[in-house]
Every structure is written in C-alpha cells, then in structure tokens.
Motif scaffolding. Structure first.
Motif, PDB file in Angstrom:
ATOM      1  N   LEU A  22      56.678 121.940 -24.866  1.00 18.37           N
ATOM      2  CA  LEU A  22      56.105 122.403 -23.604  1.00 18.37           C
ATOM      3  C   LEU A  22      55.414 121.361 -22.570  1.00 18.37           C
ATOM      4  CD1 LEU A  22      54.514 126.051 -24.731  1.00 18.37           C
ATOM      5  CD2 LEU A  22      56.899 125.268 -24.262  1.00 18.37           C
ATOM      6  N   THR A  25      51.697 122.728 -18.880  1.00 19.78           N
ATOM      7  CA  THR A  25      51.205 123.884 -19.470  1.00 19.78           C
ATOM      8  C   THR A  25      49.894 123.629 -19.848  1.00 19.78           C
ATOM      9  OG1 THR A  25      51.233 125.760 -20.825  1.00 19.78           O
ATOM     10  CG2 THR A  25      51.891 123.779 -21.828  1.00 19.78           C
ATOM     11  N   GLY A  96      61.178 133.531 -24.557  1.00 22.71           N
ATOM     12  CA  GLY A  96      60.158 132.782 -24.978  1.00 22.71           C
ATOM     13  C   GLY A  96      60.427 131.438 -25.956  1.00 22.71           C
ATOM     14  N   LYS A 100      61.495 128.413 -23.487  1.00 17.90           N
ATOM     15  CA  LYS A 100      60.347 127.584 -23.729  1.00 17.90           C
ATOM     16  C   LYS A 100      60.241 126.578 -24.670  1.00 17.90           C
ATOM     17  CE  LYS A 100      56.116 129.687 -23.350  1.00 17.90           C
ATOM     18  NZ  LYS A 100      55.033 130.282 -23.521  1.00 17.90           N
ATOM     19  N   TYR A 101      60.705 126.856 -25.992  1.00 20.44           N
ATOM     20  CA  TYR A 101      60.813 126.045 -27.015  1.00 20.44           C
ATOM     21  C   TYR A 101      61.950 125.617 -27.520  1.00 20.44           C
ATOM     22  CZ  TYR A 101      55.900 127.092 -28.019  1.00 20.44           C
ATOM     23  OH  TYR A 101      54.524 127.411 -27.767  1.00 20.44           O
ATOM     24  N   PHE A 371      55.477 136.327 -24.759  1.00 24.18           N
ATOM     25  CA  PHE A 371      55.325 134.902 -24.795  1.00 24.18           C
ATOM     26  C   PHE A 371      53.969 134.396 -25.660  1.00 24.18           C
ATOM     27  CE2 PHE A 371      57.060 134.253 -20.060  1.00 24.18           C
ATOM     28  CZ  PHE A 371      58.288 134.284 -20.881  1.00 24.18           C
TER      29      PHE A 371
END
Length: 429
Positions: A22, A25, A96, A100-101, A371
């Motif tokens: 990430l 953030t 998520g 995101k990952y 999330f």
C-alpha cells in the motif's frame, strides 16, 4: 462482567516481515488502541490502581504484513440468516484483496460452512472483480448461506486441501463461534491460516461491537411497516396496528423503530417482561386517548407467556413461539372481555426486511468493514472479528465477542427514550 486486558489481546500468526504494497496511506501501529470505557471514573480507577485502561487494538493497514500478496489465497463464506449488506461485504473483501493488496486468488465458499465440508459437494467459485462488480445492487448473498455447526476438523481439512491462507467468515454469533472452533483447530495443527470475522446480525446483538451491518437498513424498513400499521389502526374504530419485528433475544430493532415513528404507542422487547393483562390495559388506555394504538413487538419478547418449546433450529437455537400471532389472537379477546370491541391488523415484515439490499449508510459501512477485515487478514491477525467502537474500527478477539449477547439496557438511554416517546408504562406486568 469483570474483564481483563488479556481478553482484549489479539492473536497473531507470526512475525510480519513483508513490506506492505500500500502507498499513500496512513499505517496503523500496534500501539494504537481504542479505549473500551472512556468515562472519567473508569480512567481514574485504572490509573489509581496502576493498570492500563481496557482497550481494543485499532484496525487498519500495517506497514509490514504477514502474507506475501503474490502467494496468498483467500476464501470468503457467508453464514446464518439473510441480512441487508451481505453482498456489499463480500464485494468489499474481494475489492480490498485484489485492488489494494494485489491478491489474485479469492474463492467464494458456497452455502455457509457447508462449503467447507467436502461431503456436501459444494464447489467453490472464483471471485473476480467482474464477478462481484454488481452484487451490491441485490439483497441476499450470491454465495448462498446455511445454518448449523459443521465439524471443525472437516472444515480445516478443506482449508488445507484448497490451500487457503485466510478465511473471512461473514456472520453473527453462531458463525463467529464456528470460526473460533476453526481457529482453534488450525492452532492445534500448527498451521498459518488466519480466521477473520465480519459481524453480520440484523439484531445488532454482538457484544463489544457498537453496530453490525444490516441494522440501519432493517430499522429504516421497519418504519414502513409501522406507518402502514398506523394507517390501518387510525382508519378503524378502536383500531390496533400490531407489528412484529426481528429480535430473538435483543430488542434493538424494535426500540429504534419505536423512536423513529412517533405514531408507535407501545414497544415490547425481550429484556422488559410484560403480562397480557398489562399490555391490554395499556393498549385500551392508548385507544381511549388517541382512538387507536400502534404496537411493536420483538420476536423474542414475551416467551414466558407461550408454551415452552423442546425444538431447536439447525444452529442450536431454541425455536421460539410466535408472540405476534399470540398477541394478535389474545388482545381482541381480552379487550372484548373488558367491554371494548377492537379491530386489530397484524403485520410481520421480517422476511421482506431481511432480503433487502443495504441502504446507503449500511453499504458504506460494509465497504469500510470489508477493507478493515482485509487489512487484518493480510497482517496475520487471526481469531478476531472487525468491529466499530466509538466510531473507530477495531479488532475484537472472537472469544470476547461471543462471551455474552448484547442486550438493551432497560435502565439505559435507548429504553428510557422509548418509554418517553411511546408514553407506555415502564412496568407492563
């Protein structure tokens, strides 16, 4: 309850050695905590006794994570009764993980914990971004659901066979208890598989979790039922509108629905005992005052007035008698014996409410919960449920969350507000 700091401590699969993918953030440190109690008296007592105040671990992304996203495989299961927001939660977890990952392998397990037992024959489905892109628009769960305990040994066998690294279990009290048994079996086998719970219960009865998704949608939809009951009741001489809402052991939906509709003149919940005579006296007083009465009853209220059941559902819950039908039959009968002929209309919208898609607020809440669950899973947290406490997302150890069922405090602000709004007597016995 007497609680200790140890009960708030979160289990970790191992050392986090992987740099988070990430960027842009704000990472959360392990030392970031959310106070369980924030009143001055509790804080003073803790400080005077030389102990740290009770607190939850704050949820959110960690700078270093446990799993390498390139080599991790996750699974999602939805269990128990239907609830608005299930599809939103599934979609949020998938998005998520993938966006995101960068996790490419996400499976959906079919029909609850049955999907973790090979003998049922339910084949998992690959959850791509395209496959979940639209599901938040409909109610229910695209993965299917079921009730009932499955052997933890069989479920962990399936997790091993499928090569799952993190299991996300979306459900209520029974689901979380099952997830805890899975986590214990994983620990016995010395495996590195995370188990993350997402709190789903329309009754809002999970302890140490401020609110669960689906609750706000249920209360909003319940208002449609109470308004219909008012129209029916006010349109007839000595009219009564009786609405049965969800709430097996906790009266949160009934209580908030009563506050949301000023036409409601009585609210009956499991936490506040009542007698049939007491209810009828109060209803007749309301009719004398307004010409009609609107009554809400939670499904688990007044069970002492009904014949005890020796049957249980697939989840092991005692099958409750139908208090709504009982009151529908008994109120007019007892009113007539008091010389008043009433016209009672009965509304039970339970399944209509359960099957709705999430409203805007619940949809946004599901997104954030999903999330938070992904962040916890990738960080190697296990045997926890993500929750909300004082408007901040937290990690709650599952044993703590299922240690007791959250109930309406009849001396608290919610119930006192209901009594003021409805004008009903405090004691209906």
């Amino acid at each position: 309850m007497t609680l200790s700091p140890a009960e708030f401590e979160v289990a970790q699969l191992g050392e986090r050695t992987v740099a988070s993918p990430l960027s842009d953030t704000r990472f959360v440190a392990e030392s970031d905590r959310v106070l369980f109690r924030d009143d001055l008296a509790s804080l003073r007592s803790a400080l005077e006794n030389g102990v740290a105040p009770l607190s939850f671990e704050l949820a959110g992304p960690r700078e270093r994570i446990f799993f390498d996203p390139a080599n991790v495989k996750c699974a999602i299961v939805t269990c128990g009764g239907l609830c608005p927001g299930l599809n939103d939660a599934v979609r949020a977890i998938v998005i998520g993980l993938r966006d995101k990952y960068g996790v490419d392998d996400v499976l959906g397990l079919r029909f609850g914990f049955e999907g973790l037992v090979e003998s049922y024959g339910h084949k998992p489905v690959q959850l791509t971004r395209q496959r979940v892109g639209w599901i938040q628009e409909r109610g229910g769960t695209v993965l299917g659901t079921s009730r009932g305990a499955q052997p933890a040994t069989d479920m962990v066998d399936t997790l091993e066979r499928l090569g799952i690294d993190v299991l996300f279990a979306v459900g209520g009290d029974g689901t979380l208890k099952g997830a805890h048994e899975v986590a214990l079996e994983i620990r016995r086998r010395n495996l590195s598989i995370g188990v993350i719970g997402v709190p789903k219960t329309i009754d809002n009865d999970i302890s140490f979790v401020e609110t669960s998704f689906g609750f706000e949608t249920a209360v909003a939809a319940a208002r449609n039922a109470t308004q219909a009951a008012y129209v029916e009741a006010s349109g007839h001489r000595n009219g009564i509108g009786l609405v049965k809402l969800m709430g097996r052991d906790s009266g949160f939906i009934a209580g908030f629905a009563a506050l949301a509709d000023t036409h409601v003149g009585m609210c009956l919940i499991p936490e506040s005992p009542f007698s049939l005579d007491g209810v009828v006296r109060a209803v007749l007083s309301r009719i004398e005052l307004d010409g009609h009465a609107v009554v809400i009853v939670a499904e688990g209220a007044g069970q002492d007035l009904l014949a005890a059941s020796d049957q249980s559902d697939a989840s092991g819950n005692v099958r409750y008698g139908d208090i709504g039908v009982f009151l529908k039959e008994q109120i007019p009968k007892l009113a007539r014996s008091n010389g008043v002929d009433v016209s009672l209309k009965y509304i039970d919208p339970s399944y209509m409410i359960r099957s709705l898609p999430a409203n805007t607020r619940d949809a946004a809440f599901c997104q954030l919960l999903g999330f938070a669950a992904v962040d916890a899973g990738m960080a190697g947290k296990t045997d926890i449920v993500v929750g909300l406490w004082r408007r901040r997302f937290t990690h709650v150890p599952i044993p703590l969350a299922v240690s007791t069922r959250k109930k309406v405090n009849v001396d608290g602000r919610l119930w006192q507000g209901v009594l003021s709004a409805t004008g009903q007597p405090r004691d209906l016995r």
